[in-house]
Design an enzyme around this catalytic site. Structure first.
Site, PDB file in Angstrom:
ATOM      1  N   THR A 263      30.845  30.658  43.490  1.00 31.04           N
ATOM      2  CA  THR A 263      31.376  31.317  42.302  1.00 31.04           C
ATOM      3  C   THR A 263      30.581  32.569  41.944  1.00 31.04           C
ATOM      4  O   THR A 263      29.407  32.675  42.303  1.00 31.04           O
ATOM      5  CB  THR A 263      31.322  30.317  41.119  1.00 31.04           C
ATOM      6  N   ASP A 264      31.239  33.453  41.199  1.00 37.10           N
ATOM      7  CA  ASP A 264      30.515  34.634  40.692  1.00 37.10           C
ATOM      8  C   ASP A 264      29.540  34.264  39.573  1.00 37.10           C
ATOM      9  O   ASP A 264      28.697  35.073  39.188  1.00 37.10           O
ATOM     10  CB  ASP A 264      31.507  35.706  40.193  1.00 37.10           C
ATOM     11  N   GLU A 265      29.657  33.014  39.042  1.00 37.75           N
ATOM     12  CA  GLU A 265      28.824  32.646  37.889  1.00 37.75           C
ATOM     13  C   GLU A 265      27.345  32.534  38.255  1.00 37.75           C
ATOM     14  O   GLU A 265      26.487  32.527  37.372  1.00 37.75           O
ATOM     15  CB  GLU A 265      29.352  31.350  37.257  1.00 37.75           C
TER      16      GLU A 265
ATOM     17  N   TYR B 196      26.262  24.227  35.328  1.00 40.31           N
ATOM     18  CA  TYR B 196      27.191  24.410  36.457  1.00 40.31           C
ATOM     19  C   TYR B 196      26.724  25.537  37.374  1.00 40.31           C
ATOM     20  O   TYR B 196      26.571  25.343  38.591  1.00 40.31           O
ATOM     21  CB  TYR B 196      28.613  24.704  35.940  1.00 40.31           C
TER      22      TYR B 196
ATOM     23  N   LYS C 114      25.432  25.494  41.323  1.00 36.00           N
ATOM     24  CA  LYS C 114      26.095  26.231  42.410  1.00 36.00           C
ATOM     25  C   LYS C 114      25.107  27.209  43.051  1.00 36.00           C
ATOM     26  O   LYS C 114      25.080  27.382  44.278  1.00 36.00           O
ATOM     27  CB  LYS C 114      27.323  26.987  41.890  1.00 36.00           C
TER      28      LYS C 114
HETATM   29  P1  NAD Z   1      38.287  21.125  41.083  1.00 35.06           P
HETATM   30  O1  NAD Z   1      37.390  20.501  40.070  1.00 35.06           O
HETATM   31  O2  NAD Z   1      39.728  21.291  40.794  1.00 35.06           O
HETATM   32  O3  NAD Z   1      38.204  20.307  42.457  1.00 35.06           O
HETATM   33  C1  NAD Z   1      37.007  19.786  42.961  1.00 35.06           C
HETATM   34  C2  NAD Z   1      37.354  18.733  44.016  1.00 35.06           C
HETATM   35  O4  NAD Z   1      36.124  18.246  44.578  1.00 35.06           O
HETATM   36  C3  NAD Z   1      38.080  17.508  43.440  1.00 35.06           C
HETATM   37  O5  NAD Z   1      39.167  17.167  44.272  1.00 35.06           O
HETATM   38  C4  NAD Z   1      37.027  16.414  43.455  1.00 35.06           C
HETATM   39  O6  NAD Z   1      37.558  15.102  43.605  1.00 35.06           O
HETATM   40  C5  NAD Z   1      36.181  16.828  44.654  1.00 35.06           C
HETATM   41  N1  NAD Z   1      34.799  16.314  44.597  1.00 35.06           N
HETATM   42  C6  NAD Z   1      33.942  16.362  43.541  1.00 35.06           C
HETATM   43  N2  NAD Z   1      32.771  15.799  43.865  1.00 35.06           N
HETATM   44  C7  NAD Z   1      32.879  15.399  45.169  1.00 35.06           C
HETATM   45  C8  NAD Z   1      31.998  14.777  46.081  1.00 35.06           C
HETATM   46  N3  NAD Z   1      30.759  14.424  45.716  1.00 35.06           N
HETATM   47  N4  NAD Z   1      32.422  14.535  47.333  1.00 35.06           N
HETATM   48  C9  NAD Z   1      33.688  14.870  47.709  1.00 35.06           C
HETATM   49  N5  NAD Z   1      34.574  15.448  46.887  1.00 35.06           N
HETATM   50  C10 NAD Z   1      34.171  15.720  45.627  1.00 35.06           C
HETATM   51  O7  NAD Z   1      37.596  22.513  41.424  1.00 35.06           O
HETATM   52  P2  NAD Z   1      38.192  23.873  42.001  1.00 35.06           P
HETATM   53  O8  NAD Z   1      38.484  24.778  40.874  1.00 35.06           O
HETATM   54  O9  NAD Z   1      39.236  23.566  43.009  1.00 35.06           O
HETATM   55  O10 NAD Z   1      36.898  24.467  42.727  1.00 35.06           O
HETATM   56  C11 NAD Z   1      36.692  24.298  44.125  1.00 35.06           C
HETATM   57  C12 NAD Z   1      35.461  25.092  44.551  1.00 35.06           C
HETATM   58  O11 NAD Z   1      35.657  26.470  44.245  1.00 35.06           O
HETATM   59  C13 NAD Z   1      34.185  24.682  43.821  1.00 35.06           C
HETATM   60  O12 NAD Z   1      33.119  24.698  44.736  1.00 35.06           O
HETATM   61  C14 NAD Z   1      34.010  25.746  42.764  1.00 35.06           C
HETATM   62  O13 NAD Z   1      32.640  25.917  42.437  1.00 35.06           O
HETATM   63  C15 NAD Z   1      34.566  26.951  43.481  1.00 35.06           C
HETATM   64  N6  NAD Z   1      35.094  28.015  42.616  1.00 35.06           N
HETATM   65  C16 NAD Z   1      36.020  27.727  41.647  1.00 35.06           C
HETATM   66  C17 NAD Z   1      36.545  28.758  40.877  1.00 35.06           C
HETATM   67  C18 NAD Z   1      37.592  28.495  39.826  1.00 35.06           C
HETATM   68  O14 NAD Z   1      37.924  29.408  39.058  1.00 35.06           O
HETATM   69  N7  NAD Z   1      38.186  27.329  39.742  1.00 35.06           N
HETATM   70  C19 NAD Z   1      36.108  30.080  41.068  1.00 35.06           C
HETATM   71  C20 NAD Z   1      35.152  30.319  42.070  1.00 35.06           C
HETATM   72  C21 NAD Z   1      34.673  29.284  42.837  1.00 35.06           C
HETATM   73  P1  TYD Z   2      36.942  28.332  32.008  1.00 34.80           P
HETATM   74  O1  TYD Z   2      38.363  28.240  32.465  1.00 34.80           O
HETATM   75  O2  TYD Z   2      36.248  27.075  31.557  1.00 34.80           O
HETATM   76  O3  TYD Z   2      36.137  29.064  33.174  1.00 34.80           O
HETATM   77  P2  TYD Z   2      34.601  29.630  33.195  1.00 34.80           P
HETATM   78  O4  TYD Z   2      33.884  29.115  32.022  1.00 34.80           O
HETATM   79  O5  TYD Z   2      34.119  29.046  34.471  1.00 34.80           O
HETATM   80  O6  TYD Z   2      34.737  31.115  33.217  1.00 34.80           O
HETATM   81  O7  TYD Z   2      36.874  29.369  30.807  1.00 34.80           O
HETATM   82  C1  TYD Z   2      37.290  30.711  30.982  1.00 34.80           C
HETATM   83  C2  TYD Z   2      36.943  31.455  29.711  1.00 34.80           C
HETATM   84  O8  TYD Z   2      37.742  30.942  28.636  1.00 34.80           O
HETATM   85  C3  TYD Z   2      35.505  31.258  29.270  1.00 34.80           C
HETATM   86  O9  TYD Z   2      35.019  32.479  28.695  1.00 34.80           O
HETATM   87  C4  TYD Z   2      35.578  30.180  28.204  1.00 34.80           C
HETATM   88  C5  TYD Z   2      36.937  30.423  27.578  1.00 34.80           C
HETATM   89  N1  TYD Z   2      37.627  29.218  27.044  1.00 34.80           N
HETATM   90  C6  TYD Z   2      38.122  29.219  25.736  1.00 34.80           C
HETATM   91  O10 TYD Z   2      37.984  30.207  24.989  1.00 34.80           O
HETATM   92  N2  TYD Z   2      38.746  28.101  25.276  1.00 34.80           N
HETATM   93  C7  TYD Z   2      38.896  26.989  26.055  1.00 34.80           C
HETATM   94  O11 TYD Z   2      39.464  25.967  25.562  1.00 34.80           O
HETATM   95  C8  TYD Z   2      38.403  27.006  27.407  1.00 34.80           C
HETATM   96  C9  TYD Z   2      38.559  25.817  28.296  1.00 34.80           C
HETATM   97  C10 TYD Z   2      37.787  28.153  27.854  1.00 34.80           C
END
Ligand code: NAD
Ligand code: TYD
Length: 351
Positions: A132-134, A158, A162
């Site tokens: 992630t960019d975070e 989080y 990461k």
């Molecule tokens: P998500 O929470 O929807 O999915 C995570 C999946 O991982 C789930 O299916 C869960 O069951 C599985 N999991 C959790 N712990 C596990 C373990 N110990 N062993 C095996 N499986 C396990 O998350 P997502 O949004 O699909 O994110 C996927 C990846 O992308 C993550 O690594 C996250 O950090 C990264 N990412 C997400 C975003 C975003 O905006 N959602 C952005 C950048 C990077």
């Molecule tokens: P989120 O989807 O949790 O992603 P991240 O925190 O990883 O960026 O949140 C996106 C943005 O939206 C973040 O600035 C927090 C804000 N947010 C709200 O304002 N209200 C909400 O109920 C949630 C879940 C997020």
């Protein structure tokens, strides 16, 4: 074939579906099925012989070793993680366990397997880590966007977990020569995202006529990317990324949270008229340590691999809203007791 971890979650499932459609190459999918993992996300490929689902933990070295020995994948793609910042604030333990220790155990299993491969297979092998960019922390309004050389400065449990996993991946490349590639992507949105994250939570609440909880002043900025564009970036990095490199992935779509919510209300008003969705917007207590701005400089992946997003925020959001409207059963099936107790923990105590 490839081994995907976390392939029942939001991005992993979209990746698996897109991968099979784009390449047809078989996938073994290892997922623990935590609260955010959902086999319903993989319904379109139920019964497809090219996809094998295994329930298990990336932190279980024996399970991973057995899968690697049995299937001999040419690559491992690690999507598995605990992913929600707010949950990491309430309880960081699971984040350390899966994101730090789990990634470490996975790397150890992969290293043992990779070391024993014959030369050609060893050279072609890839470990792709999805991050992630975070990890880069937060930006001021006039700062340049995050590049691959921006120093890590994670601010939430989080992002710290990461960042730690990214460091281990880097160290396994540097120390053991494991052919790793890492992607650091901005906020994704799209079909199948668990309704705890901003976009699907707001869609679910708006459809139910519930308040749309905007944290703080709603002026925080995120760089939004439609999930299929992220999946295409991962395919490009897997095929053409240089081992040892990291690639930033972003949508060139910086938006303030409040603007995202209002745009969402406007799309809903078009798609499902009859309610004044914007009147549901409610300002609630801010997230502790809330990062103010994320933005990605994605020039490296564009220059080296020719990837760029195909969706704008407007086109991606319209597709996303349509998907949630068409998949009400998916949404109600995951609004379980666990989900309700998360919502009351997060919103009834912070409102
Ligand atoms: P998500 O929470 O929807 O999915 C995570 C999946 O991982 C789930 O299916 C869960 O069951 C599985 N999991 C959790 N712990 C596990 C373990 N110990 N062993 C095996 N499986 C396990 O998350 P997502 O949004 O699909 O994110 C996927 C990846 O992308 C993550 O690594 C996250 O950090 C990264 N990412 C997400 C975003 C975003 O905006 N959602 C952005 C950048 C990077
Ligand atoms: P989120 O989807 O949790 O992603 P991240 O925190 O990883 O960026 O949140 C996106 C943005 O939206 C973040 O600035 C927090 C804000 N947010 C709200 O304002 N209200 C909400 O109920 C949630 C879940 C997020």
């Amino acid at each position: 074939m490839i081994l995907v971890t976390g392939g029942a979650g939001f991005i992993g499932a979209n990746f698996t579906l897109d991968w099979l459609a784009a390449t047809g190459e078989p996938v073994v999918n290892l997922d623990k099925l935590t609260y955010s993992g959902n086999l319903g996300n993989l319904a379109p490929i139920r019964g497809d012989a090219r996809h094998a689902f295994v329930r298990g933990d990336i932190g279980d070295r024996a399970v991973v070793a057995e899968l690697l020995a049995r299937h001999r994948p040419r690559a491992v793609l690690n999507f598995a993680a605990e992913t929600h910042v707010d949950r990491s604030i309430h309880g960081p333990d699971a984040f350390v366990r899966t994101n730090v220790l789990g990634t470490f155990e996975l790397l150890e299993a992969v290293r043992a397997h990779w070391t024993a491969l014959p030369g050609g297979e060893r050279d072609a092998f890839r470990f792709l880590h999805v991050s992630t960019d975070e990890v880069y922390g937060t930006l001021g309004p006039d700062d340049p966007p995050f590049s691959e050389t921006t120093a890590f400065a994670p601010n939430s449990p989080y992002s710290a977990s990461k960042a730690s996993s990214d460091h281990f991946v880097r160290a396994y490349r540097h120390t053991y020569g494991l052919p790793t590639v890492t992607t650091n992507c901005s906020n994704n949105y799209g079909p199948r995202q668990f309704p705890e994250k901003l976009v699907p939570l707001m869609i679910a609440n708006a459809l139910a006529g519930k308040p749309l909880p905007v944290y703080g002043d709603g002026q925080q900025v995120r760089d939004w990317l439609y999930v299929s564009d992220h999946c295409a970036a991962i395919r490009a990095v897997l095929e053409r990324g240089r081992p040892g490199e990291t690639y930033n992935v972003g949508g060139n779509a910086e938006m303030k949270n409040l603007d995202v919510v209002h745009e969402l209300c406007a799309v809903l008003a078009r798609e499902r008229p009859g309610r004044d969705y914007a009147s549901l917007v409610t300002f609630v207590k801010d997230r502790p340590g809330h990062d103010r701005r994320y933005a990605i400089d994605a020039r490296k992946i564009e220059r080296e691999l020719g990837w760029r997003p195909t969706e704008t925020f407007a086109t991606g959001l319209a597709k996303t809203v349509r998907w949630y409207l068409d998949n009400g059963a998916w949404l109600s099936a995951i609004q379980t007791r666990e989900y309700q107790s998360w919502i009351s923990l997060q919103y009834e105590t912070t409102a």
